[in-house]
Design a protein around this motif. Structure first.
Motif, PDB file in Angstrom:
ATOM      1  N   GLU A  94     -10.794   8.282  -4.239  1.00 45.13           N
ATOM      2  CA  GLU A  94     -11.743   7.267  -4.648  1.00 45.13           C
ATOM      3  C   GLU A  94     -12.789   7.961  -5.538  1.00 45.13           C
ATOM      4  O   GLU A  94     -13.242   9.069  -5.210  1.00 45.13           O
ATOM      5  CB  GLU A  94     -12.413   6.705  -3.388  1.00 45.13           C
TER       6      GLU A  94
ATOM      7  N   PHE B 176      -5.939   9.771  -1.550  1.00 43.23           N
ATOM      8  CA  PHE B 176      -4.660   9.069  -1.611  1.00 43.23           C
ATOM      9  C   PHE B 176      -3.511  10.071  -1.587  1.00 43.23           C
ATOM     10  O   PHE B 176      -3.694  11.245  -1.959  1.00 43.23           O
ATOM     11  CB  PHE B 176      -4.581   8.207  -2.870  1.00 43.23           C
TER      12      PHE B 176
ATOM     13  N   GLN C 289      -1.793   4.449  -1.875  1.00 40.84           N
ATOM     14  CA  GLN C 289      -2.932   4.258  -0.970  1.00 40.84           C
ATOM     15  C   GLN C 289      -2.591   4.679   0.446  1.00 40.84           C
ATOM     16  O   GLN C 289      -3.475   4.942   1.242  1.00 40.84           O
ATOM     17  CB  GLN C 289      -3.346   2.793  -0.959  1.00 40.84           C
ATOM     18  N   SER C 290      -1.310   4.737   0.780  1.00 44.14           N
ATOM     19  CA  SER C 290      -0.907   5.082   2.142  1.00 44.14           C
ATOM     20  C   SER C 290      -0.448   6.532   2.214  1.00 44.14           C
ATOM     21  O   SER C 290       0.424   6.957   1.462  1.00 44.14           O
ATOM     22  CB  SER C 290       0.237   4.168   2.603  1.00 44.14           C
TER      23      SER C 290
ATOM     24  N   TYR D 192     -10.606   5.329  -9.506  1.00 40.22           N
ATOM     25  CA  TYR D 192      -9.979   6.532  -8.952  1.00 40.22           C
ATOM     26  C   TYR D 192     -10.383   7.741  -9.802  1.00 40.22           C
ATOM     27  O   TYR D 192     -10.564   7.606 -11.015  1.00 40.22           O
ATOM     28  CB  TYR D 192      -8.445   6.443  -9.028  1.00 40.22           C
TER      29      TYR D 192
ATOM     30  N   ASP E  14      -9.977  -0.858  -8.787  1.00 34.52           N
ATOM     31  CA  ASP E  14     -10.689   0.180  -8.039  1.00 34.52           C
ATOM     32  C   ASP E  14     -10.738   1.465  -8.866  1.00 34.52           C
ATOM     33  O   ASP E  14      -9.771   1.816  -9.541  1.00 34.52           O
ATOM     34  CB  ASP E  14      -9.997   0.464  -6.694  1.00 34.52           C
TER      35      ASP E  14
ATOM     36  N   THR F 181       0.817  -1.223   0.000  1.00 35.03           N
ATOM     37  CA  THR F 181       0.000   0.000   0.000  1.00 35.03           C
ATOM     38  C   THR F 181       0.850   1.272   0.000  1.00 35.03           C
ATOM     39  O   THR F 181       0.335   2.357  -0.223  1.00 35.03           O
ATOM     40  CB  THR F 181      -0.945   0.044   1.214  1.00 35.03           C
TER      41      THR F 181
END
Ligand code: FES
Length: 227
Positions: free
Chosen positions: A45, A100, A113-114, A31, A29, A4
């Motif tokens: 997201e 993100f 993501q992190s 974005y 996913d 991540t």
């Protein structure tokens, strides 16, 4: 398991103008990649917390993005700031879009993501690379990366190959550099973002654009045969 903290290229910088948005995918996913009016990129997201409309269909307003459907507005931290049907409402803090970490380097927008991802681990690339194009290929990430490690692009013989990260290959030959950054859209679809050193002449750029088109066909044919 997906790391991540990994920086993933999500768009060529030149493909997202200030005040615009676009939808993309990472590992299946959805974005939204958008740039505020001052040019700062954001990656979130792609789903409005109200009724799930894609925010990539929305409108950038200064440093906020407004949803197409009912106009809810979100600030640059993803926090909802305005519900037009209830303009005096103090919007609950819980109405927030997941965001993100974002970096911009080497002519690419990168996302992680992190929020703890280290910006120093973004591949170290010059900022003046010329964007050749993004290719969307029906082939898995590993196959694209292995293939690109084997082939030598036109006008770059002999070339030296360097992996700047698991998602970024660099080929250098006398006086020129080619960069290919890999975006895993889904298990069987990959985006290849292709850039070349700004010093490459117009003939080299044209050869690369033609080569890239053929590359997509050869990758898709070879994975269609394997499947
Ligand atoms: S779905 Fe976005 S404001 Fe309603």
């Amino acid at each position: 398991m997906t790391d991540t903290t990994q920086w993933i290229p999500v768009a060529l910088s030149t493909s997202i103008e200030p005040g615009t948005s676009a939808g993309t995918k990472v590992h299946g996913d959805e974005y939204v990649v958008w740039r505020d009016d001052r040019g700062k990129p954001h990656v979130w997201e792609d789903r409005c917390p109200h009724r799930g409309m894609r925010l990539s269909f929305g409108f950038v307003r200064g440093d906020q993005i407004a949803c197409l459907y009912h106009g809810w507005r979100y600030d640059s931290a993803g926090q909802c700031r305005l519900i037009p049907a209830h303009p005096d409402l103090d919007v609950p803090k819980t109405i927030k879009v997941p965001t993100f970490a974002v970096a911009e380097a080497g002519g690419l927008i990168w996302a992680s993501q992190s929020q703890d991802a280290d910006p120093k681990t973004v591949p170290d690339l010059p900022d003046n690379l010329f964007s050749v194009r993004s290719l969307y290929v029906d082939a898995p990430l590993d196959g694209c990366r292995d293939h690109l490690a084997e082939v030598t692009p036109p006008d770059m013989e002999p070339a030296e190959l360097t992996a700047l990260s698991p998602l970024c290959l660099q080929r250098t030959a006398a006086g020129s550099m080619l960069v290919i950054a890999f975006q895993p859209l889904s298990p069987d679809r990959t985006a290849l973002h292709i850039l070349v050193s700004a010093s490459a002449d117009s003939q080299t750029r044209a050869h690369l654009a033609i080569w890239a088109t053929g590359l997509r066909f050869s990758l898709e044919n070879s994975f269609a045969r394997v499947a």
